[in-house]
Scaffold this motif. Sequence first.
Motif, short mmCIF file in Angstrom:
data_model
loop_
_atom_site.label_atom_id
_atom_site.label_comp_id
_atom_site.label_asym_id
_atom_site.label_seq_id
_atom_site.Cartn_x
_atom_site.Cartn_y
_atom_site.Cartn_z
N ARG A 162 0.85 -1.21 0.00
CA ARG A 162 0.00 0.00 0.00
C ARG A 162 0.87 1.24 0.00
O ARG A 162 0.60 2.21 -0.69
CB ARG A 162 -0.92 -0.03 1.21
CG ARG A 162 -2.22 -0.79 1.01
CD ARG A 162 -2.03 -2.23 0.54
NE ARG A 162 -3.27 -2.94 0.41
CZ ARG A 162 -3.86 -3.62 1.39
NH1 ARG A 162 -3.28 -3.70 2.58
NH2 ARG A 162 -5.01 -4.22 1.19
N ASP A 325 -6.77 -14.34 1.98
CA ASP A 325 -7.86 -13.55 2.58
C ASP A 325 -8.66 -12.81 1.51
O ASP A 325 -8.19 -12.59 0.40
CB ASP A 325 -7.28 -12.51 3.56
CG ASP A 325 -6.35 -11.52 2.86
OD1 ASP A 325 -5.45 -11.98 2.13
OD2 ASP A 325 -6.53 -10.29 3.02
N TYR A 417 -4.10 -5.07 15.53
CA TYR A 417 -4.04 -4.27 14.31
C TYR A 417 -3.50 -2.88 14.62
O TYR A 417 -4.22 -1.98 15.05
CB TYR A 417 -5.42 -4.25 13.61
CG TYR A 417 -5.47 -5.38 12.60
CD1 TYR A 417 -4.99 -6.63 12.97
CD2 TYR A 417 -5.91 -5.20 11.30
CE1 TYR A 417 -4.97 -7.68 12.07
CE2 TYR A 417 -5.90 -6.26 10.39
CZ TYR A 417 -5.42 -7.49 10.78
OH TYR A 417 -5.39 -8.53 9.89
N ASP A 419 -2.65 -0.67 12.70
CA ASP A 419 -3.10 0.44 11.83
C ASP A 419 -4.30 1.15 12.46
O ASP A 419 -4.66 2.24 12.03
CB ASP A 419 -3.42 -0.03 10.40
CG ASP A 419 -4.44 -1.16 10.31
OD1 ASP A 419 -4.62 -1.89 11.31
OD2 ASP A 419 -5.07 -1.31 9.25
N GLU A 468 -2.29 1.42 4.37
CA GLU A 468 -3.11 2.30 3.51
C GLU A 468 -2.91 3.76 3.89
O GLU A 468 -2.81 4.63 3.04
CB GLU A 468 -4.60 1.95 3.67
CG GLU A 468 -5.04 0.64 3.03
CD GLU A 468 -5.02 -0.53 4.00
OE1 GLU A 468 -4.21 -0.50 4.98
OE2 GLU A 468 -5.80 -1.49 3.80
C1 TNX Z 1 -7.86 -6.47 6.10
S1 TNX Z 1 -6.13 -8.52 7.46
C2 TNX Z 1 -6.90 -6.93 5.25
C3 TNX Z 1 -5.95 -5.99 4.64
C4 TNX Z 1 -6.25 -4.57 5.02
C5 TNX Z 1 -6.61 -4.51 6.50
C6 TNX Z 1 -6.82 -3.14 7.03
C7 TNX Z 1 -6.20 -9.05 6.06
C8 TNX Z 1 -5.78 -10.41 5.91
N1 TNX Z 1 -6.66 -8.27 5.05
O1 TNX Z 1 -5.91 -6.17 3.24
O2 TNX Z 1 -5.14 -3.79 4.75
O3 TNX Z 1 -7.79 -5.26 6.70
O4 TNX Z 1 -6.91 -3.14 8.43
#
Ligand code: TNX
Length: 530
Positions: A162, A325, A417, A419, A468
Amino acid sequence: MKQLLLTACLLLSLAAISHAQSINIIPAPVKAEMKNGQFTITPKTVIVAAAAESKSVSFLNDYLDKLYGFRLKTAAKADRNYIKLVTPVFVKKPDNEERYTLNVDANGVSIQGDSYQGTFIGIQTLIQLLPPVKSNALKIPFTSIEDYPRFGYRGMMLDVSRHFFTVEFVKQYIDFLALHKMNTFHWHLTDDQGWRIEIKKHPELTTISSCRESTIIGHHPGKGEDHIKHCGIYTQEQVKEVVKYAADRFITVIPEIEMPGHAMAALAAYPELGCTGGPYKVQGTWGVLQDVFCAGNEKTFAFLQDVLDEVIPLFPSKYIHVGGDECPKDRWKVCPKCQKRIKDENLKDEHALQSYFIHRMEKYINSKGKQIIGWDEILEGGLAPNATVMSWRGEKGGIEAAKQHHNVIMTPTGWCYFDYSQSKKEDSLTIGGYLPVEKVYSYDPQPKELSAEDAKYILGGQANLWTEYITSPTKVQYMVFPRMAALSEALWSPKEKKNWKDFEPRMNDQIKRYQFWNVNYNPKGIKQGE
Ligand code: TNX
């Protein structure tokens, strides 16, 4: 008289306990005793260590040099004024290679690890005993420490897709991990917004997939676009350099190559690997996108195998992370090739097709002697036989995987997390959420609902730094500090030692160290509820 003696003894031992608690080390060691007296490290102090301890010696000397302006000489022997590093050779492999003891007395410092890694971790403890002010007479307390980690996997992820971060900064991030006794760096190298690792057989990943034309301004969906190119790729030589830098700090690097979702950057260069054939572009916006690798097309598997053929030899890690994911099934539902695959392979639906995808890639990766890690979505449609699950959508996936006797790394959004905002009144742009340092501290990767037998499958935990809204190295520092300190204690220290009231003052000392390192941290992160 007897009573007086008893009282005196009691008082003395109480004093010893309270002293012991005032050793400001994060993560809190298993056992730490502070004694009366101090030893002073000066430029005349010598390091007594075998050549095989070179990683520890270099790390300590580089730290002293950078922060205090002097290095120490090594010597074969010394009776006093020494820092002695000893790593005995064991006939039988020790049960916890990260174990070490550290003793400081009038003659010097002695660190003994159960492996070179253990000794290196002991160096991190020594570093925390040093005063966080520049001087060439560093007083450290007499102490006796015995220490080993509760969990064998203690990780930090960095998303470089990102926003791209230079090799120089990635190395600094690795140093932060080492200083917090973390042992795994998860490197999120590919995503919709940029492909960051050179693959020689597919040069367009470098020329096309590593660059986006523009990025949204502000929070998703954004107030317009900035029309600024954002590019970045690591050459294989640079990747090797980072892996070696990490290995010199006993840190394993796990690369993540996302599949089948989060694939837009790769599709932009190789549109034939998507269900519709494109055109696709490297994304300048965030979220979950519908275009993913086509699971019906043999070319997709050939491409990903080519990628892995070049990725695997670069990373000594036994794990390769394959993502897995957030893969919407919209395209697969209407793609004739994917539907044919479902029919030919007798699969129930598109979830089973995702499972087929991951199983097939796992087989390939296993054939190269490696194991896969995937985000918890890889449970859907059936887990691949040897897969390790990284549980992010809460702990449910991790619990289920542990019950199925699969290894698990816990990284639930609510605690891990980084972020997310650290304070309620966040003054910088973040993805949202609220994750104060105290909540990170409270995290226990072993959920209560698991039996002792199943709990053994929880290897440890990790914090994720999705980028991000993290556009610079100083913002990375701001987001991870002081939460990384809290996580390090949650993953390292014995459960019974965890105590927020005890941690808080030690964290304030750690903040002084962040200031001394001249790194950014979130000051609101340390005042709760703001
Ligand atoms: C989910 S966690 C995502 C990421 C995003 C994030 C933002 C995960 C396996 N996938 O692609 O950046 O949320 O918090």
